[in-house]
Design a protein around this motif. Structure first.
Motif, PDB file in Angstrom:
ATOM      1  N   ASP A 177       0.864  -1.182   0.000  1.00 13.94           N
ATOM      2  CA  ASP A 177       0.000   0.000   0.000  1.00 13.94           C
ATOM      3  C   ASP A 177       0.900   1.231   0.000  1.00 13.94           C
ATOM      4  OD1 ASP A 177      -2.272   1.567   0.039  1.00 13.94           O
ATOM      5  OD2 ASP A 177      -2.503   1.459   2.215  1.00 13.94           O
ATOM      6  N   LYS A 178       1.203   1.722  -1.182  1.00 14.56           N
ATOM      7  CA  LYS A 178       2.101   2.869  -1.350  1.00 14.56           C
ATOM      8  C   LYS A 178       1.283   4.070  -1.812  1.00 14.56           C
ATOM      9  CE  LYS A 178       5.866   0.523  -0.566  1.00 14.56           C
ATOM     10  NZ  LYS A 178       6.687   0.751   0.585  1.00 14.56           N
ATOM     11  N   LYS A 179       1.513   5.205  -1.196  1.00 12.30           N
ATOM     12  CA  LYS A 179       0.783   6.429  -1.530  1.00 12.30           C
ATOM     13  C   LYS A 179       1.741   7.473  -2.095  1.00 12.30           C
ATOM     14  CE  LYS A 179      -3.129   5.082   0.390  1.00 12.30           C
ATOM     15  NZ  LYS A 179      -4.086   4.448  -0.411  1.00 12.30           N
ATOM     16  N   ALA A 180       1.268   8.187  -3.089  1.00  8.52           N
ATOM     17  CA  ALA A 180       1.969   9.343  -3.660  1.00  8.52           C
ATOM     18  C   ALA A 180       3.403   9.033  -4.080  1.00  8.52           C
ATOM     19  CB  ALA A 180       1.926  10.520  -2.698  1.00  8.52           C
ATOM     20  N   LEU A 181       3.585   7.918  -4.800  1.00 13.11           N
ATOM     21  CA  LEU A 181       4.897   7.622  -5.384  1.00 13.11           C
ATOM     22  C   LEU A 181       5.063   8.477  -6.629  1.00 13.11           C
ATOM     23  CD1 LEU A 181       5.139   3.734  -5.151  1.00 13.11           C
ATOM     24  CD2 LEU A 181       6.503   5.399  -3.904  1.00 13.11           C
ATOM     25  N   HIS A 182       6.141   9.207  -6.699  1.00  8.44           N
ATOM     26  CA  HIS A 182       6.367  10.145  -7.804  1.00  8.44           C
ATOM     27  C   HIS A 182       7.229   9.481  -8.890  1.00  8.44           C
ATOM     28  CE1 HIS A 182       6.211  14.188  -9.366  1.00  8.44           C
ATOM     29  NE2 HIS A 182       7.445  14.017  -9.778  1.00  8.44           N
ATOM     30  N   PHE A 183       6.722   9.480 -10.117  1.00  5.94           N
ATOM     31  CA  PHE A 183       7.404   8.848 -11.248  1.00  5.94           C
ATOM     32  C   PHE A 183       7.787   9.900 -12.279  1.00  5.94           C
ATOM     33  CE2 PHE A 183       5.402   5.385  -9.239  1.00  5.94           C
ATOM     34  CZ  PHE A 183       5.870   4.194  -9.743  1.00  5.94           C
ATOM     35  N   TYR A 184       8.906   9.672 -12.954  1.00 10.54           N
ATOM     36  CA  TYR A 184       9.341  10.538 -14.053  1.00 10.54           C
ATOM     37  C   TYR A 184       9.276   9.755 -15.358  1.00 10.54           C
ATOM     38  CZ  TYR A 184      10.988  13.663 -10.451  1.00 10.54           C
ATOM     39  OH  TYR A 184      11.048  14.496  -9.370  1.00 10.54           O
ATOM     40  N   GLN A 185       8.937  10.440 -16.431  1.00  5.72           N
ATOM     41  CA  GLN A 185       8.814   9.800 -17.739  1.00  5.72           C
ATOM     42  C   GLN A 185      10.168   9.273 -18.197  1.00  5.72           C
ATOM     43  OE1 GLN A 185       7.470  12.304 -20.977  1.00  5.72           O
ATOM     44  NE2 GLN A 185       6.229  10.641 -21.774  1.00  5.72           N
ATOM     45  N   ALA A 186      10.135   8.105 -18.822  1.00  2.00           N
ATOM     46  CA  ALA A 186      11.343   7.473 -19.361  1.00  2.00           C
ATOM     47  C   ALA A 186      11.093   7.127 -20.827  1.00  2.00           C
ATOM     48  CB  ALA A 186      11.681   6.216 -18.570  1.00  2.00           C
ATOM     49  N   VAL A 187      12.144   6.768 -21.525  1.00  6.18           N
ATOM     50  CA  VAL A 187      12.033   6.405 -22.936  1.00  6.18           C
ATOM     51  C   VAL A 187      11.202   5.133 -23.071  1.00  6.18           C
ATOM     52  CG1 VAL A 187      13.332   5.708 -24.979  1.00  6.18           C
ATOM     53  CG2 VAL A 187      14.253   7.457 -23.459  1.00  6.18           C
ATOM     54  N   SER A 188      10.316   5.127 -24.050  1.00 14.17           N
ATOM     55  CA  SER A 188       9.457   3.983 -24.314  1.00 14.17           C
ATOM     56  C   SER A 188       9.357   3.754 -25.816  1.00 14.17           C
ATOM     57  CB  SER A 188       8.062   4.234 -23.737  1.00 14.17           C
ATOM     58  OG  SER A 188       7.184   3.199 -24.093  1.00 14.17           O
ATOM     59  N   ALA A 189       9.421   2.509 -26.223  1.00 14.30           N
ATOM     60  CA  ALA A 189       9.271   2.204 -27.639  1.00 14.30           C
ATOM     61  C   ALA A 189       7.822   2.406 -28.081  1.00 14.30           C
ATOM     62  CB  ALA A 189       9.705   0.771 -27.917  1.00 14.30           C
ATOM     63  N   SER A 190       6.890   2.136 -27.174  1.00 12.53           N
ATOM     64  CA  SER A 190       5.479   2.270 -27.492  1.00 12.53           C
ATOM     65  C   SER A 190       4.713   2.556 -26.206  1.00 12.53           C
ATOM     66  CB  SER A 190       4.980   0.972 -28.135  1.00 12.53           C
ATOM     67  OG  SER A 190       3.619   1.076 -28.456  1.00 12.53           O
ATOM     68  N   GLY A 191       3.757   3.450 -26.239  1.00 12.63           N
ATOM     69  CA  GLY A 191       3.006   3.805 -25.039  1.00 12.63           C
ATOM     70  C   GLY A 191       3.773   4.814 -24.208  1.00 12.63           C
ATOM     71  N   ALA A 192       3.461   4.872 -22.927  1.00 14.34           N
ATOM     72  CA  ALA A 192       4.131   5.794 -22.006  1.00 14.34           C
ATOM     73  C   ALA A 192       4.753   4.985 -20.873  1.00 14.34           C
ATOM     74  CB  ALA A 192       3.131   6.794 -21.450  1.00 14.34           C
ATOM     75  N   ARG A 193       5.954   5.374 -20.469  1.00 11.22           N
ATOM     76  CA  ARG A 193       6.687   4.639 -19.442  1.00 11.22           C
ATOM     77  C   ARG A 193       7.211   5.631 -18.406  1.00 11.22           C
ATOM     78  NH1 ARG A 193      12.221   3.016 -20.289  1.00 11.22           N
ATOM     79  NH2 ARG A 193      12.868   1.839 -18.483  1.00 11.22           N
ATOM     80  N   TYR A 194       7.039   5.272 -17.132  1.00 12.46           N
ATOM     81  CA  TYR A 194       7.461   6.117 -16.027  1.00 12.46           C
ATOM     82  C   TYR A 194       8.276   5.282 -15.036  1.00 12.46           C
ATOM     83  CZ  TYR A 194       3.914   9.253 -17.859  1.00 12.46           C
ATOM     84  OH  TYR A 194       3.181  10.059 -18.681  1.00 12.46           O
ATOM     85  N   ILE A 195       9.286   5.915 -14.426  1.00 14.86           N
ATOM     86  CA  ILE A 195      10.196   5.232 -13.509  1.00 14.86           C
ATOM     87  C   ILE A 195      10.238   5.976 -12.172  1.00 14.86           C
ATOM     88  CG2 ILE A 195      12.619   4.580 -13.116  1.00 14.86           C
ATOM     89  CD1 ILE A 195      11.624   3.007 -15.370  1.00 14.86           C
ATOM     90  N   ASN A 196      10.333   5.203 -11.076  1.00 18.90           N
ATOM     91  CA  ASN A 196      10.562   5.759  -9.744  1.00 18.90           C
ATOM     92  C   ASN A 196      11.749   5.024  -9.147  1.00 18.90           C
ATOM     93  OD1 ASN A 196      10.466   5.434  -6.754  1.00 18.90           O
ATOM     94  ND2 ASN A 196       8.820   6.912  -6.921  1.00 18.90           N
ATOM     95  N   LYS A 197      12.837   5.756  -8.906  1.00 20.00           N
ATOM     96  CA  LYS A 197      14.037   5.173  -8.300  1.00 20.00           C
ATOM     97  C   LYS A 197      14.368   5.858  -6.983  1.00 20.00           C
ATOM     98  CE  LYS A 197      16.252   3.770 -12.583  1.00 20.00           C
ATOM     99  NZ  LYS A 197      17.449   3.863 -13.412  1.00 20.00           N
ATOM    100  N   SER A 198      13.358   6.391  -6.288  1.00 19.76           N
ATOM    101  CA  SER A 198      13.613   7.138  -5.061  1.00 19.76           C
ATOM    102  C   SER A 198      14.027   6.238  -3.899  1.00 19.76           C
ATOM    103  CB  SER A 198      12.385   7.961  -4.667  1.00 19.76           C
ATOM    104  OG  SER A 198      11.293   7.113  -4.418  1.00 19.76           O
TER     105      SER A 198
END
Length: 121
Positions: free
Chosen positions: A66-87
């Motif tokens: 149960d994770k709340k308010a995880l912030h993701f940044y856009q990353a390169v994607s071949a198709s669609g949209a991809r977001y990463i969180n490495k915090s």
């Protein structure tokens, strides 16, 4: 005495209203997107208006996640949209969407990977 009580009550009420909540990016869209996954799991997503960021609430009751308010940044994607969180140094989260499908992956430092597919409701 009555005036002192009223002032104390007003101060208490003002303090109660200033509870700090996790802040979202200023340009985040107001409309949340709900993705339903297997086993009654839900991911709520708020995307930035320009699409470069996303904030996720991840709830997987069966896995006790149960994770709340995880912030993701856009990353390169071949198709669609991809977001990463490495915090978190121990876990990397990846959120990938295309059309009305979403896919969340969690990779721990021990190279253990959990992947779950979801659908927009």
């Amino acid at each position: 005495m009555k005036q002192k009580f009223i002032i104390t009550t007003l101060i208490f009420l003002l303090c109660a209203c200033t509870v700090k909540t996790p802040s979202l990016p200023k340009d985040i869209a107001a409309k949340p997107y709900l993705f339903h996954c297997k086993n009654k799991s839900v991911i709520k997503v708020l995307y930035a208006k320009d699409g470069t960021e996303a904030t996720l609430d991840i709830n997987f009751p069966e896995l006790k996640i149960d994770k709340k308010a995880l912030h993701f940044y856009q990353a390169v994607s071949a198709s669609g949209a991809r977001y990463i969180n490495k915090s978190n140094n121990n876990i990397t989260y990846e959120w990938h969407t295309k059309a009305d499908y979403g896919h969340i992956s969690m990779l721990s430092g021990a190279n253990k990977k959990l992947s779950i597919s979801c659908q927009l409701q």
